[in-house]
Scaffold this active site. Structure first.
Site, PDB file in Angstrom:
ATOM      1  N   HIS A  68      -4.970   5.764  -9.062  1.00 20.28           N
ATOM      2  CA  HIS A  68      -4.992   7.299  -9.456  1.00 20.28           C
ATOM      3  C   HIS A  68      -5.647   7.063 -10.247  1.00 20.28           C
ATOM      4  O   HIS A  68      -6.893   8.332 -10.529  1.00 20.28           O
ATOM      5  CB  HIS A  68      -3.799   8.096  -9.324  1.00 20.28           C
ATOM      6  CG  HIS A  68      -2.991   7.965  -8.249  1.00 20.28           C
ATOM      7  ND1 HIS A  68      -3.342   7.846  -7.094  1.00 20.28           N
ATOM      8  CD2 HIS A  68      -1.292   7.855  -8.568  1.00 20.28           C
ATOM      9  CE1 HIS A  68      -2.256   7.402  -6.609  1.00 20.28           C
ATOM     10  NE2 HIS A  68      -1.513   7.647  -7.158  1.00 20.28           N
ATOM     11  N   GLY A  97       7.551   2.123   8.347  1.00 19.46           N
ATOM     12  CA  GLY A  97       8.253   2.417   7.198  1.00 19.46           C
ATOM     13  C   GLY A  97       8.566   3.747   7.168  1.00 19.46           C
ATOM     14  O   GLY A  97       8.763   4.592   5.942  1.00 19.46           O
TER      15      GLY A  97
END
Ligand code: BG6
Length: 452
Positions: free
Chosen positions: A230, A15
């Site tokens: 997160h 990627g």
């Protein structure tokens, strides 16, 4: 940081033309190189479309502002065409890597649906050797069952000590500092419990939209993109009990205990006006760009203490913070008419980094109080050039330290929480403003700093 300097490294980005490579990975590697932390290295970027080395370098170099040293650095960047589903391309990658160090890091900066086929091919073509590590960007799966499937298929191919599941928030300096501050200061740790804490806020606000990531984002939304990883990781770090050691196993053992006891009480979702017109986003999208959650940790330490978590795009400013508000002293009207403010303990993760306590102090010449900050300013103490999260993350992966990577049982608990959440229809909010729909979310208090 210097531990890794003498090691040779082959860093492969799967990627390699994506946003992450351009904005974070290449700039972080370049910074490590400039501070003489990298030793001998090769970076091999890959993408489906064939590119020459120089075309690739031009693409990934767009975020390098200070070019000093870039000409030397970029000589070590190469490109290999790789369609994740084409065996021939993996053979090409293997050839490209002949002569590169066998200390290999494969960084999967791709959509998670490609993780298992990539892993399978890396194993099948014997690209992963004794010294290699494989790094998986978040999100790891998109619900509990896909994460489980993915983990099983990866686990069949590689042992756990090669698998690095990323949550870059764990590599932010002040997040790393949180456990140190909690567990190495006897004046902090005893205060963090329902005996003293009124409530906790964990805030990650952004002042921009989905930018070029509309297509990815529209499939995930704020809950899966941010809350699942997160915010829940931050919650587990604030909530965890003292580990026996500050090592990877003990810290993760304690974090997972917290995650197992998280109960969601209330959820609100929002979408910024204009989101549906973003490139890559469906015109009738119901995907949320803001999530606000009230949660509790059902254990004796945190009984009845509400944790309020929020993450949103296109709000007023970009900042991340953990705000802990303590109970009132019981003497708040003893001094002066205005009374005292509740004490707070704030960890400011970004952009300003540091921690501070607010306490009530005496106004000179009068028997009245005013709040004062007792502050540790990270930049004042250590200078402005502390490493970014991605620099820390790369350093730790290279040196084989899994402390700030996520173990699968944590991810499993995170997905269980998310899979069990209510998903109310998102309200629409105006970019650049705090939505009225979340202003009354915290009983008796406001979101700290969200309106400023
Ligand atoms: C990423 C999310 O994990 O974190 C993004 O996918 C978000 O949506 C980003 O913008 C925020 O990271 P930071 O380090 O800039 O706060």
């Amino acid at each position: 940081m210097n531990e890794m300097k003498t090691k040779n490294l082959s860093f492969v980005i799967l990627g390699g033309t994506g946003d992450l490579a351009k904005k974070k990975l290449i700039p972080s590697l370049f910074k490590l190189y400039r501070s003489d932390e990298l030793g001998q290295f090769d970076v091999i970027g890959t993408s489906r479309k064939a590119l020459s080395d120089s075309e690739y370098i031009r693409r990934v170099g767009t975020n390098i502002n200070d070019q000093e040293g870039w000409d030397d650095f970029r000589r070590n960047i190469h490109f290999a065409k790789l369609n994740f589903y084409d065996s021939g391309d993996y053979r090409g990658l293997k050839e490209e890597m002949l002569g590169c160090s066998d200390n290999r890091l494969f960084y999967l900066a791709t959509l998670p649906q490609h993780f298992d086929v990539i892993t399978d091919n890396l194993a099948k073509h014997e690209l992963v050797n004794e010294r290699s590590k494989v790094l998986y960007e978040k999100p790891f799966g998109d619900d509990l069952s896909s994460a489980q499937e993915l983990n099983d298929s990866i686990g069949d191919l590689f042992p756990e000590n090669k698998i690095y599941r990323i949550d870059h928030y764990l590599d932010k300096e002040l997040v790393g500092n949180l456990s140190i501050i909690r567990f190495s200061n006897s004046i902090v740790e005893p205060l963090l419990s329902s005996d003293f804490v009124d409530h906790v806020q964990i805030i990650a606000s952004e002042d921009f939209g989905v930018e070029e990531r509309g297509e990815f984002y529209d499939n995930y939304g704020a809950v899966k993109d941010f809350f699942q990883s997160h915010l829940l990781q931050l919650l587990s770090l604030v909530g965890m009990d003292s580990p026996d050691q500050l090592d990877a196993r003990c810290i993760r053992d304690e974090k997972v205990k917290v995650l197992r006891n998280v109960k969601i009480q209330n959820t609100r979702l929002g979408q910024y006006r204009g989101y549906k017109e973003e490139t890559g986003v469906a015109g009738d999208s119901e995907t949320e760009t803001l999530v606000a959650v009230e949660a509790e940790i059902n254990n004796s330490r945190w009984d009845d203490v509400p944790f309020y978590l929020i993450s949103g795009k296109n709000l007023v400013k970009k900042y991340a913070q953990i705000y802990i508000q303590f109970d009132q002293s019981g003497h708040e009207t003893m001094v002066g008419e205005d009374g005292t403010v509740p004490n707070t303990f704030v960890t400011s993760i970004q952009p300003d980094r540091g921690i501070y306590f607010t306490i009530n102090t005496k106004v000179p010449g009068r028997i009245e109080t005013e709040p004062a900050k007792m502050e540790f300013c990270h930049a004042c103490h250590h200078g402005p050039n502390t490493p970014s999260a991605y620099e820390n993350l790369l350093v730790q992966a290279i040196s084989g330290d899994q402390r700030s990577f996520v173990r699968y049982d944590e991810i499993e608990e995170q997905w269980k929480i998310v899979d069990g959440m209510d998903t109310p229809d998102p309200f629409i909010y105006e970019p650049g403003k705090v939505p009225g729909e979340i202003s009354d979310f915290i009983s008796g208090s406001d979101w700290h700093g969200l309106e400023d």
